[in-house]
Write an enzyme that holds these catalytic residues in place. Structure first.
Site, short mmCIF file in Angstrom:
data_model
loop_
_atom_site.label_atom_id
_atom_site.label_comp_id
_atom_site.label_asym_id
_atom_site.label_seq_id
_atom_site.Cartn_x
_atom_site.Cartn_y
_atom_site.Cartn_z
N ARG A 51 -54.08 -26.55 2.38
CA ARG A 51 -54.53 -27.88 2.78
C ARG A 51 -56.00 -27.89 3.20
O ARG A 51 -56.66 -28.90 3.15
CB ARG A 51 -53.70 -28.33 3.99
CG ARG A 51 -52.66 -29.36 3.66
CD ARG A 51 -52.18 -29.99 4.92
NE ARG A 51 -51.51 -28.99 5.76
CZ ARG A 51 -50.23 -29.06 6.10
NH1 ARG A 51 -49.49 -30.04 5.69
NH2 ARG A 51 -49.69 -28.15 6.88
N LYS A 150 -38.60 -15.24 3.12
CA LYS A 150 -37.70 -15.60 4.19
C LYS A 150 -38.49 -16.30 5.31
O LYS A 150 -39.70 -16.10 5.36
CB LYS A 150 -36.98 -14.37 4.72
CG LYS A 150 -37.92 -13.34 5.38
CD LYS A 150 -37.16 -12.23 5.98
CE LYS A 150 -36.92 -12.44 7.44
NZ LYS A 150 -38.07 -12.12 8.28
N HIS A 180 -38.98 -7.99 1.65
CA HIS A 180 -39.99 -6.94 1.38
C HIS A 180 -39.43 -5.54 1.63
O HIS A 180 -39.98 -4.56 1.16
CB HIS A 180 -41.29 -7.20 2.15
CG HIS A 180 -41.25 -6.85 3.61
ND1 HIS A 180 -40.73 -7.69 4.56
CD2 HIS A 180 -41.65 -5.75 4.27
CE1 HIS A 180 -40.84 -7.13 5.74
NE2 HIS A 180 -41.39 -5.94 5.61
N LYS A 184 -39.94 -1.33 -0.37
CA LYS A 184 -40.41 -0.09 0.28
C LYS A 184 -40.02 1.11 -0.58
O LYS A 184 -38.91 1.19 -1.10
CB LYS A 184 -39.82 0.04 1.69
CG LYS A 184 -40.43 -0.97 2.67
CD LYS A 184 -39.95 -0.73 4.08
CE LYS A 184 -40.33 -1.86 5.00
NZ LYS A 184 -41.66 -1.78 5.56
N GLU A 218 -39.04 -1.48 16.22
CA GLU A 218 -40.47 -1.84 16.25
C GLU A 218 -40.98 -1.67 17.67
O GLU A 218 -40.25 -1.97 18.63
CB GLU A 218 -40.64 -3.30 15.83
CG GLU A 218 -40.21 -3.56 14.40
CD GLU A 218 -40.47 -5.00 14.00
OE1 GLU A 218 -41.58 -5.28 13.58
OE2 GLU A 218 -39.55 -5.82 14.14
N ASP A 237 -33.77 -12.80 11.94
CA ASP A 237 -35.07 -12.31 11.46
C ASP A 237 -34.93 -10.98 10.71
O ASP A 237 -35.65 -10.73 9.75
CB ASP A 237 -36.00 -12.13 12.68
CG ASP A 237 -37.43 -11.78 12.28
OD1 ASP A 237 -37.98 -12.47 11.41
OD2 ASP A 237 -37.99 -10.81 12.85
N HIS A 242 -33.08 -7.94 5.88
CA HIS A 242 -33.47 -6.54 5.68
C HIS A 242 -32.32 -5.56 5.92
O HIS A 242 -32.05 -4.68 5.11
CB HIS A 242 -34.63 -6.16 6.60
CG HIS A 242 -35.80 -7.07 6.52
ND1 HIS A 242 -36.23 -7.65 5.35
CD2 HIS A 242 -36.67 -7.52 7.48
CE1 HIS A 242 -37.31 -8.39 5.58
NE2 HIS A 242 -37.57 -8.34 6.87
N LYS A 341 -37.35 -5.35 18.97
CA LYS A 341 -38.79 -5.35 19.26
C LYS A 341 -38.97 -4.63 20.59
O LYS A 341 -38.07 -4.60 21.43
CB LYS A 341 -39.29 -6.79 19.39
CG LYS A 341 -39.00 -7.64 18.14
CD LYS A 341 -40.24 -7.99 17.39
CE LYS A 341 -39.95 -8.87 16.20
NZ LYS A 341 -40.69 -8.44 15.00
#
Ligand code: BG6
Length: 492
Positions: A51, A150, A180, A184, A218, A237, A242, A341
């Site tokens: 945009r 996603k 993704h 890998k 993570e 998520d 995944h 996380k």
């Protein structure tokens, strides 16, 4: 350099959301790597669309910065960067309105290519509107394909709405749903390991495997993505996509061929065989947690609520699950999944834990005999380790020790591992859907996830807190310990 490259056909890749994070961090640097490795043909073009009323020159500045920020300077020359930038064009257009679309049509007509790819690196709310315009402006015909990221929905119903909107314009064989993780290197090596070696397949079942662990940890928090994340949580998520994809690749039957639908058919069967987790058993088979302030290697770190800037939230940043697959191969073999996380390290691995030997011929001096484990490390250092019992060297009797046969892909092949997006984008141009999720797979995954979300909504008190920098709530450890098993970190 990667090992061997075969250039793809001439293409135009149109990236919607061209100024966004994904385009800057992954797509542009990934395409640049492919370019310097000689995989992009002379007629490979990239058209950024967003945009923002940028000139082409302004967009090229953004692209240049994306490359210099994310690709080590030692990997390329200034001349290579200029060659890459010469491939790029920019059009201002709104996904949600018709403004700018005639310019996009004109831009694509100027240099028509064999393959047109429309990569929707935008929020999912724009998938439908953009596809509708691609259809109406005559850009969706022929071999044109669309790539969506996603999250595809936040439950089964909304996933169907997204899939319907995309499917109204593009037939399924031209829709590429990216996960993704499938790009890998180590994930694809899992297929090589399973299906190119005679060694493992006879053992790959409940008779020889005690359990499977999949960890995607993570160390970072939600950082600047708290707004998105608070509406998602770790289950949506990471697990819905995944982690279930990893589970499918470990558990699926050998496909007859490494072809897109053959592979996806087998993954779908696994998803459909997952034992339901719902209100009746969620408390037993799931653990959800949210991090509070704590510490990481870099010092003190805030809690999730501080990062979110809210007084309360029921969103989970950690989840551990005990999953069962109800089929002949896997009956009675638990798959333990955990992701979170602000855990102590960024590490993703799959551990196949084999059964213990039925009887020891060694005396007590030999020490304990560990079960064999096959560890497939996805990150940080991709590779495979097979832990075997061996004799401690030297005289002094028979003492046993668990030692890995260790293959690090980077040192074994001496090549840079391409980022997942490099491979996946080129697979789209090649028209290879093997590493992309089919509609029925995505919906089968949601069909299994939805009852867990409902069970959690009915029992908000099940959300536990954990200190940032630890391995999650103690209940996540107890989930395995009560079965007499332990989460294994590589080397443990
Ligand atoms: C994304 C999630 O899909 O995967 C992120 O939305 C997560 O929350 C990321 O951080 C992890 O990817 P990787 O490749 O860094 O393990």
């Amino acid at each position: 350099m990667t090992s061997r490259v075969i250039p793809v056909d001439p293409f135009t890749l149109v990236v919607f959301g061209a100024t966004g994070d994904l385009a800057r961090r992954k797509l542009l640097p990934g395409l640049f790597h492919r370019d310097i490795d000689g995989q992009l043909p002379d007629d490979g073009r990239i058209v950024g669309v967003s945009r923002g009323p940028l000139t082409v020159a302004q967009y090229l500045d953004l692209a240049r910065k994306a490359i210099t920020d994310h690709v080590p300077a030692a990997d390329y020359s200034a001349a290579q960067l200029e060659v890459f930038l010469a491939r790029i064009d920019y059009v201002t257009a709104d996904g949600d309105a018709d403004g700018g679309w005639p310019d996009l049509v004109a831009c694509l007509q100027r240099t028509p290519q064999l393959v047109n790819v429309f990569y929707l690196a935008t929020g999912p709310a724009l998938f439908g509107p953009i596809c509708e315009r691609l259809g109406r402006f005559g850009l969706a015909g022929g071999t044109a394909r669309v790539v969506v990221e996603k999250p595809i929905g936040r439950d089964l119903e909304t996933a169907r709405m997204v899939n319907d909107a995309v499917g109204a314009v593009f037939p399924e064989e031209r829709v590429y749903r990216i996960d993704h993780y499938l790009g890998k290197e180590a994930v694809q090596n899992l297929m090589a390991l399973r299906f190119a070696n005679g060694l493992f397949e006879p053992l790959w079942n409940a008779a020889h495997i005690d359990h499977v662990q999949i960890t995607v940890a993570e160390s970072l928090g939600v950082e600047g993505r708290a707004g998105y994340y608070d509406h998602a949580g770790a289950l949506r998520d990471m697990v819905q996509n995944h982690m279930l994809q990893l589970l499918c690749l470990v558990a699926m039957e050998p496909p007859a061929k490494l072809e897109a639908d053959a592979v996806r058919d087998e993954k779908l069967k696994v998803l459909r065989a997952l034992k339901p987790i719902d209100e009746t058993n969620a408390a037993h088979n799931t653990v959800r947690g949210q991090y509070r302030p704590g510490a990481s290697a870099g010092g003190a770190v805030p809690g999730y609520l501080e990062e979110l800037g809210a007084a309360s939230s029921l969103t989970e940043t950690f989840v551990a699950l005990k999953v069962e697959i109800q089929n002949w191969r896997w009956a009675g073999v638990p798959f333990y999944l955990r992701t979170g996380k602000r855990l102590p390290a960024r590490v993703s691995e799959i551990v196949i834990s084999f059964r213990r030997i039925p009887h020891s011929v060694f005396d007590g001096q030999a020490g304990p005999i560990d079960a064999n484990r096959l560890v497939i490390r996805l990150q940080p250092d991709e590779g495979v380790k097979l832990w075997l019992m061996t004799k401690d060297p030297g005289p002094g009797g028979m003492r046993l020790r668990s030692v890995p046969l260790d293959m690090s892909f980077a040192s074994a092949f001496g090549v840079r591992n391409p980022d997942a997006y490099e491979r996946l984008v080129l697979d789209v141009i090649r028209g290879n859907q093997t590493l992309f999720m089919r509609r029925d797979e995505v919906e089968a995954a949601w069909t299994w996830i939805d009852p867990i979300l409902q069970a959690w909504a009915a029992s908000p008190d099940l959300l536990r807190s954990y200190t940032a920098g630890t391995w999650g709530p103690s209940a996540g450890i107890a989930l395995m310990e009560r079965d007499g098993r332990t989460w294994l970190e590589d080397g443990a």
